[in-house]
Design a protein around this motif. Structure first.
Motif, PDB file in Angstrom:
ATOM      1  N   THR A  47      25.577 -18.105  19.493  1.00  0.00           N
ATOM      2  CA  THR A  47      26.248 -16.866  19.879  1.00  0.00           C
ATOM      3  C   THR A  47      25.485 -16.160  20.990  1.00  0.00           C
ATOM      4  O   THR A  47      26.073 -15.702  21.977  1.00  0.00           O
ATOM      5  CB  THR A  47      26.387 -15.934  18.657  1.00  0.00           C
ATOM      6  OG1 THR A  47      27.187 -16.582  17.669  1.00  0.00           O
ATOM      7  CG2 THR A  47      27.067 -14.627  19.056  1.00  0.00           C
ATOM      8  N   ARG A  48      24.156 -16.057  20.852  1.00  0.00           N
ATOM      9  CA  ARG A  48      23.363 -15.384  21.883  1.00  0.00           C
ATOM     10  C   ARG A  48      23.398 -16.149  23.197  1.00  0.00           C
ATOM     11  O   ARG A  48      23.449 -15.554  24.278  1.00  0.00           O
ATOM     12  CB  ARG A  48      21.925 -15.187  21.403  1.00  0.00           C
ATOM     13  CG  ARG A  48      21.791 -14.122  20.340  1.00  0.00           C
ATOM     14  CD  ARG A  48      20.358 -13.688  20.117  1.00  0.00           C
ATOM     15  NE  ARG A  48      19.611 -14.707  19.397  1.00  0.00           N
ATOM     16  CZ  ARG A  48      18.489 -15.257  19.856  1.00  0.00           C
ATOM     17  NH1 ARG A  48      18.019 -14.925  21.028  1.00  0.00           N
ATOM     18  NH2 ARG A  48      17.850 -16.144  19.124  1.00  0.00           N
ATOM     19  N   THR A  49      23.386 -17.471  23.115  1.00  0.00           N
ATOM     20  CA  THR A  49      23.439 -18.286  24.331  1.00  0.00           C
ATOM     21  C   THR A  49      24.760 -18.093  25.058  1.00  0.00           C
ATOM     22  O   THR A  49      24.788 -17.938  26.291  1.00  0.00           O
ATOM     23  CB  THR A  49      23.247 -19.773  23.970  1.00  0.00           C
ATOM     24  OG1 THR A  49      21.987 -19.941  23.309  1.00  0.00           O
ATOM     25  CG2 THR A  49      23.289 -20.649  25.203  1.00  0.00           C
ATOM     26  N   ALA A  50      25.859 -18.100  24.328  1.00  0.00           N
ATOM     27  CA  ALA A  50      27.168 -17.905  24.945  1.00  0.00           C
ATOM     28  C   ALA A  50      27.318 -16.494  25.495  1.00  0.00           C
ATOM     29  O   ALA A  50      27.849 -16.294  26.592  1.00  0.00           O
ATOM     30  CB  ALA A  50      28.269 -18.202  23.931  1.00  0.00           C
ATOM     31  N   ARG A  51      26.850 -15.519  24.749  1.00  0.00           N
ATOM     32  CA  ARG A  51      26.975 -14.124  25.205  1.00  0.00           C
ATOM     33  C   ARG A  51      26.277 -13.891  26.537  1.00  0.00           C
ATOM     34  O   ARG A  51      26.839 -13.275  27.445  1.00  0.00           O
ATOM     35  CB  ARG A  51      26.363 -13.175  24.156  1.00  0.00           C
ATOM     36  CG  ARG A  51      27.240 -12.866  22.979  1.00  0.00           C
ATOM     37  CD  ARG A  51      26.550 -11.806  22.136  1.00  0.00           C
ATOM     38  NE  ARG A  51      27.362 -11.394  21.003  1.00  0.00           N
ATOM     39  CZ  ARG A  51      27.085 -10.355  20.234  1.00  0.00           C
ATOM     40  NH1 ARG A  51      25.993  -9.628  20.471  1.00  0.00           N
ATOM     41  NH2 ARG A  51      27.863 -10.026  19.228  1.00  0.00           N
ATOM     42  N   THR A  52      25.038 -14.354  26.638  1.00  0.00           N
ATOM     43  CA  THR A  52      24.303 -14.096  27.876  1.00  0.00           C
ATOM     44  C   THR A  52      24.936 -14.829  29.054  1.00  0.00           C
ATOM     45  O   THR A  52      24.944 -14.318  30.178  1.00  0.00           O
ATOM     46  CB  THR A  52      22.826 -14.477  27.719  1.00  0.00           C
ATOM     47  OG1 THR A  52      22.719 -15.830  27.236  1.00  0.00           O
ATOM     48  CG2 THR A  52      22.129 -13.544  26.742  1.00  0.00           C
ATOM     49  N   LEU A  53      25.470 -16.035  28.804  1.00  0.00           N
ATOM     50  CA  LEU A  53      26.172 -16.745  29.881  1.00  0.00           C
ATOM     51  C   LEU A  53      27.427 -15.980  30.284  1.00  0.00           C
ATOM     52  O   LEU A  53      27.716 -15.838  31.482  1.00  0.00           O
ATOM     53  CB  LEU A  53      26.543 -18.159  29.424  1.00  0.00           C
ATOM     54  CG  LEU A  53      27.399 -18.951  30.416  1.00  0.00           C
ATOM     55  CD1 LEU A  53      26.645 -19.191  31.722  1.00  0.00           C
ATOM     56  CD2 LEU A  53      27.844 -20.279  29.800  1.00  0.00           C
ATOM     57  N   GLN A  54      28.176 -15.490  29.332  1.00  0.00           N
ATOM     58  CA  GLN A  54      29.393 -14.733  29.644  1.00  0.00           C
ATOM     59  C   GLN A  54      29.062 -13.453  30.411  1.00  0.00           C
ATOM     60  O   GLN A  54      29.758 -13.099  31.375  1.00  0.00           O
ATOM     61  CB  GLN A  54      30.146 -14.434  28.348  1.00  0.00           C
ATOM     62  CG  GLN A  54      30.772 -15.675  27.732  1.00  0.00           C
ATOM     63  CD  GLN A  54      30.975 -15.603  26.234  1.00  0.00           C
ATOM     64  OE1 GLN A  54      30.691 -14.577  25.606  1.00  0.00           O
ATOM     65  NE2 GLN A  54      31.448 -16.698  25.640  1.00  0.00           N
ATOM     66  N   GLU A  55      27.998 -12.788  30.021  1.00  0.00           N
ATOM     67  CA  GLU A  55      27.593 -11.568  30.733  1.00  0.00           C
ATOM     68  C   GLU A  55      27.226 -11.879  32.185  1.00  0.00           C
ATOM     69  O   GLU A  55      27.657 -11.182  33.108  1.00  0.00           O
ATOM     70  CB  GLU A  55      26.412 -10.920  30.005  1.00  0.00           C
ATOM     71  CG  GLU A  55      26.794 -10.310  28.659  1.00  0.00           C
ATOM     72  CD  GLU A  55      25.582 -10.004  27.791  1.00  0.00           C
ATOM     73  OE1 GLU A  55      24.438 -10.280  28.236  1.00  0.00           O
ATOM     74  OE2 GLU A  55      25.772  -9.519  26.661  1.00  0.00           O
TER      75      GLU A  55
END
Length: 387
Positions: A257-265
């Motif tokens: 989740t954290r990996t995807a979130r930072t990429l999306q940001e």
């Protein structure tokens, strides 16, 4: 309710009637592919062809050499399935000329050729199998590639917005050529375990959460052993916890989740930086955080805090809209994505009813998949519903 249809450039170029035909459906917008994965597509009305085979993922415009020079990972140019040097640009001009607002459709972490030619960036499952179609989004090279590609492919001349597909984890599920993996039903929980990545970047990520990657790999394989014997339809986080244990399930979901979130940001910020003010940025999304694929699993509150909205799969029903509707503002776009190709499981005859149900759960826009693939009968039903 504002409505957009998905279209490929090859649906438009070479067919002088295509743009007006689409405008005549009663839609206000088209979502036009500018970067897309490999596909074999029907073109039932085109005067020159009936089947287009895109052999690999590519950009459908001339990529900027000054942007990509010297990079190990870079987008592939289209082959002979691209009818011109700039198929996106020519199709966009024709559609705009018919009075339609044009938004880009950008496929990101789904690229079989990229993973085949650069196997070290691919997701590696607990058995050591590489998923060439799924570049691992934890790897720095992948992340830089996706952010750069999104900014370039999204902000094409004349585009008023973009829809970013597969901006997150891709997993086992994949419409691969001559697919033969359905012999054992994995269920939602098994799909998740088979989508966990064990590349060096992910191993480091697990280690940072106090989890040894080899111990996790062993636990995943042990959890899946009875599934291979009998199959499973188990779904949801509780099912994952039952298979893997609550602590390991929580750690893997936290990392992903954290990996995807930072990429999306990073990606949304890069698109906004490249675009003019008012440019709309939407993600194809699923409100279940552990889901993988074209509609990436997200936290609804987080994603609506960084993007202008989401496009949500609703062909099987509009229930996935509800978790997003809780967090919407008056400016949020909540687009219900409905398949209107009857041969692909859609029901264009029920479009008006389906749209009303989606609106009841918060949708304020519609996306119709797919104007180029649909039969004339399907398009007639769409036209009637939108009128």
């Amino acid at each position: 309710m504002k409505t957009s249809v998905f279209v490929y450039p090859w649906d438009i170029i070479g067919d002088p009637d295509a743009a007006d035909r689409i405008a005549g459906l009663g839609v206000q917008q088209v979502t036009l592919a500018s970067a897309y994965h490999s596909t074999r597509a029907l073109t039932p009305r085109h005067p020159d062809h009936r089947i287009v085979t895109a052999a690999h993922a590519s950009v459908l415009y001339p990529a900027a050499e000054e942007v990509w020079a010297g990079r190990a990972l870079r987008p592939y140019a289209a082959g002979d399935w691209a009818p011109t040097a700039d198929p996106y640009g020519e199709a966009a001009a024709a559609l705009a000329g018919a009075g339609l607002e044009v938004h880009t459709w950008v496929v990101l972490a789904h690229n079989s050729r990229l993973g085949t030619e650069n196997p070290d960036i691919a997701v590696v499952n607990a058995y050591g199998d590489r998923y060439s179609w799924a570049p691992c989004i934890a790897q720095p090279a992948t992340r830089d590639y996706l952010v750069t590609l999104a900014a370039e492919a999204a902000v094409r001349p004349g585009a008023r917005g973009t829809e970013l597909e597969s901006l997150g984890w891709y997993g086992l599920s994949h419409l691969h050529a001559h697919d033969k993996i359905a012999g054992v039903e994995l269920g939602d929980a098994g799909q998740y375990l088979m989508s966990l990545c064990f590349c060096p970047a992910c191993a480091d990520g697990y280690r940072g959460l106090g989890v040894d990657a080899e111990e996790l790999r062993t636990a995943v394989r042990r959890a899946l052993e009875p599934v291979w014997a009998t199959g499973s339809s188990a779904a949801g986080r509780s099912a994952i916890e039952k298979l893997l244990g609550a602590d390991l399930a929580a750690a893997t979901l936290d990392w992903r989740t954290r990996t995807a979130r930072t990429l999306q940001e990073r990606t949304v910020a890069a698109v906004r930086a490249a675009a003019a003010p008012g440019f709309q940025v939407l993600l194809h999304a699923d409100p279940v955080a552990h889901h993988c694929g074209a509609n990436v699993g997200v936290d609804p509150e987080h994603i609506l805090g960084i993007a202008d909205g989401v496009v949500v799969p609703c062909t099987a029903g509009p229930t996935l809209l509800a978790p997003f509707a809780v967090h919407r503002t008056e400016r949020t776009v909540l687009a219900a994505n409905l398949t209107v190709v009857s041969g692909m499981g859609g029901n264009p005859a029920a479009l008006a009813e389906d749209a009303a149900r989606a609106a009841g759960l918060g949708a304020n826009e519609l996306r119709l998949y797919h104007a180029g693939l649909a039969s004339e009968t399907d398009l007639t039903r769409v036209r009637a519903a939108l009128s």
